[in-house]
Design a protein around this motif. Sequence first.
Motif, PDB file in Angstrom:
ATOM      1  N   MET A   1       0.855  -1.189   0.000  1.00  0.00           N
ATOM      2  CA  MET A   1       0.000   0.000   0.000  1.00  0.00           C
ATOM      3  C   MET A   1       0.892   1.242   0.000  1.00  0.00           C
ATOM      4  SD  MET A   1      -3.079   0.810   2.641  1.00  0.00           S
ATOM      5  CE  MET A   1      -4.179   2.167   2.350  1.00  0.00           C
ATOM      6  N   LYS A   2       0.559   2.201  -0.827  1.00  0.00           N
ATOM      7  CA  LYS A   2       1.428   3.350  -1.078  1.00  0.00           C
ATOM      8  C   LYS A   2       1.696   4.194   0.154  1.00  0.00           C
ATOM      9  CE  LYS A   2       0.116   6.838  -3.664  1.00  0.00           C
ATOM     10  NZ  LYS A   2      -0.304   7.629  -4.856  1.00  0.00           N
ATOM     11  N   ASN A   3       0.669   4.440   0.956  1.00  0.00           N
ATOM     12  CA  ASN A   3       0.813   5.362   2.090  1.00  0.00           C
ATOM     13  C   ASN A   3       1.125   4.662   3.415  1.00  0.00           C
ATOM     14  OD1 ASN A   3       0.261   7.590   0.442  1.00  0.00           O
ATOM     15  ND2 ASN A   3      -1.949   7.222   0.627  1.00  0.00           N
ATOM     16  N   ARG A   4       1.326   3.359   3.389  1.00  0.00           N
ATOM     17  CA  ARG A   4       1.601   2.605   4.611  1.00  0.00           C
ATOM     18  C   ARG A   4       3.074   2.760   5.000  1.00  0.00           C
ATOM     19  NH1 ARG A   4      -0.064  -3.111   3.572  1.00  0.00           N
ATOM     20  NH2 ARG A   4      -2.169  -2.475   4.098  1.00  0.00           N
ATOM     21  N   ALA A   5       3.318   2.894   6.311  1.00  0.00           N
ATOM     22  CA  ALA A   5       4.702   3.002   6.790  1.00  0.00           C
ATOM     23  C   ALA A   5       5.488   1.754   6.380  1.00  0.00           C
ATOM     24  CB  ALA A   5       4.707   3.163   8.307  1.00  0.00           C
ATOM     25  N   LYS A   6       6.743   1.955   5.972  1.00  0.00           N
ATOM     26  CA  LYS A   6       7.556   0.847   5.461  1.00  0.00           C
ATOM     27  C   LYS A   6       7.741  -0.272   6.480  1.00  0.00           C
ATOM     28  CE  LYS A   6      10.104   3.036   1.731  1.00  0.00           C
ATOM     29  NZ  LYS A   6      11.405   3.441   1.183  1.00  0.00           N
ATOM     30  N   PRO A   7       7.974   0.022   7.778  1.00  0.00           N
ATOM     31  CA  PRO A   7       8.114  -1.074   8.742  1.00  0.00           C
ATOM     32  C   PRO A   7       6.842  -1.921   8.853  1.00  0.00           C
ATOM     33  CG  PRO A   7       9.003   0.948   9.661  1.00  0.00           C
ATOM     34  CD  PRO A   7       8.285   1.321   8.398  1.00  0.00           C
ATOM     35  N   ILE A   8       5.677  -1.294   8.733  1.00  0.00           N
ATOM     36  CA  ILE A   8       4.405  -2.037   8.788  1.00  0.00           C
ATOM     37  C   ILE A   8       4.270  -2.892   7.536  1.00  0.00           C
ATOM     38  CG2 ILE A   8       1.885  -1.849   8.827  1.00  0.00           C
ATOM     39  CD1 ILE A   8       2.199   0.754  10.389  1.00  0.00           C
ATOM     40  N   GLU A   9       4.601  -2.306   6.401  1.00  0.00           N
ATOM     41  CA  GLU A   9       4.533  -3.036   5.134  1.00  0.00           C
ATOM     42  C   GLU A   9       5.443  -4.267   5.173  1.00  0.00           C
ATOM     43  OE1 GLU A   9       2.920  -3.746   1.498  1.00  0.00           O
ATOM     44  OE2 GLU A   9       2.434  -1.985   2.711  1.00  0.00           O
ATOM     45  N   ASN A  10       6.641  -4.106   5.710  1.00  0.00           N
ATOM     46  CA  ASN A  10       7.591  -5.208   5.810  1.00  0.00           C
ATOM     47  C   ASN A  10       7.063  -6.306   6.732  1.00  0.00           C
ATOM     48  OD1 ASN A  10      10.113  -6.573   5.414  1.00  0.00           O
ATOM     49  ND2 ASN A  10      10.715  -5.877   7.444  1.00  0.00           N
ATOM     50  N   LEU A  11       6.474  -5.894   7.880  1.00  0.00           N
ATOM     51  CA  LEU A  11       5.918  -6.860   8.826  1.00  0.00           C
ATOM     52  C   LEU A  11       4.781  -7.648   8.182  1.00  0.00           C
ATOM     53  CD1 LEU A  11       5.778  -8.115  11.636  1.00  0.00           C
ATOM     54  CD2 LEU A  11       4.395  -6.148  12.372  1.00  0.00           C
TER      55      LEU A  11
END
Length: 199
Positions: free
Chosen positions: A1-11
């Motif tokens: 998702m474009k606006n999601r924080a990268k650490p959340i996206e990675n998790l």
Amino acid sequence: MKNRAKPIENLINQLNKLPGVGNKTAQRLAYHIIDMDFEKVKALSDAITSAKENVKQCSICANFTDIDPCKICNDTNRDESVICVVEYPKDVEAMERATCYHGMYHVLHGTISPNKGIGPNNLKIRELLKRLENNNIEEIIIATNPTAEGDTTALYISKLLSPLGIKTTRIAYGIPVGGDLEYYDELTISTALENRREI
């Protein structure tokens, strides 16, 4: 998702790699973990790391263990003349929950599956045969799942054991073909053990 924080996206991406965890479940788990107290997250992280670092395969049966040989192989009250062959360590737990089997185990860590490039040499079949050289084994119970791969593996092992003169039985199933042993209830497993057939 474009606006999601990268650490959340990675998790989310890492959780999504776990079996049975789809994208929505991974997302729910990720946000739940982030909402947890730091100490609880640390405890979860430490438990995962500790399990990965300290769990190994038993040198006798190949079940997962933190001591070698494992507790089952070390248990002098178990019947050493019978070995139940299963696909995965989780299947040992399913059998133990049924509380009706008191023999030994051997974990293959998979099934023969040519489509996935898994042959007999990729499984713990040689280790099983080696166990039979040094012990007075009277019966091998093959408890692979009733799938095409499970049946192929059972047939392959039974042909290997045939010249050895060891009684080889296949666990009976009162459940639909294609199921997984880990999901069966205790009564189903008990009945299957009692109604095993020679192969």
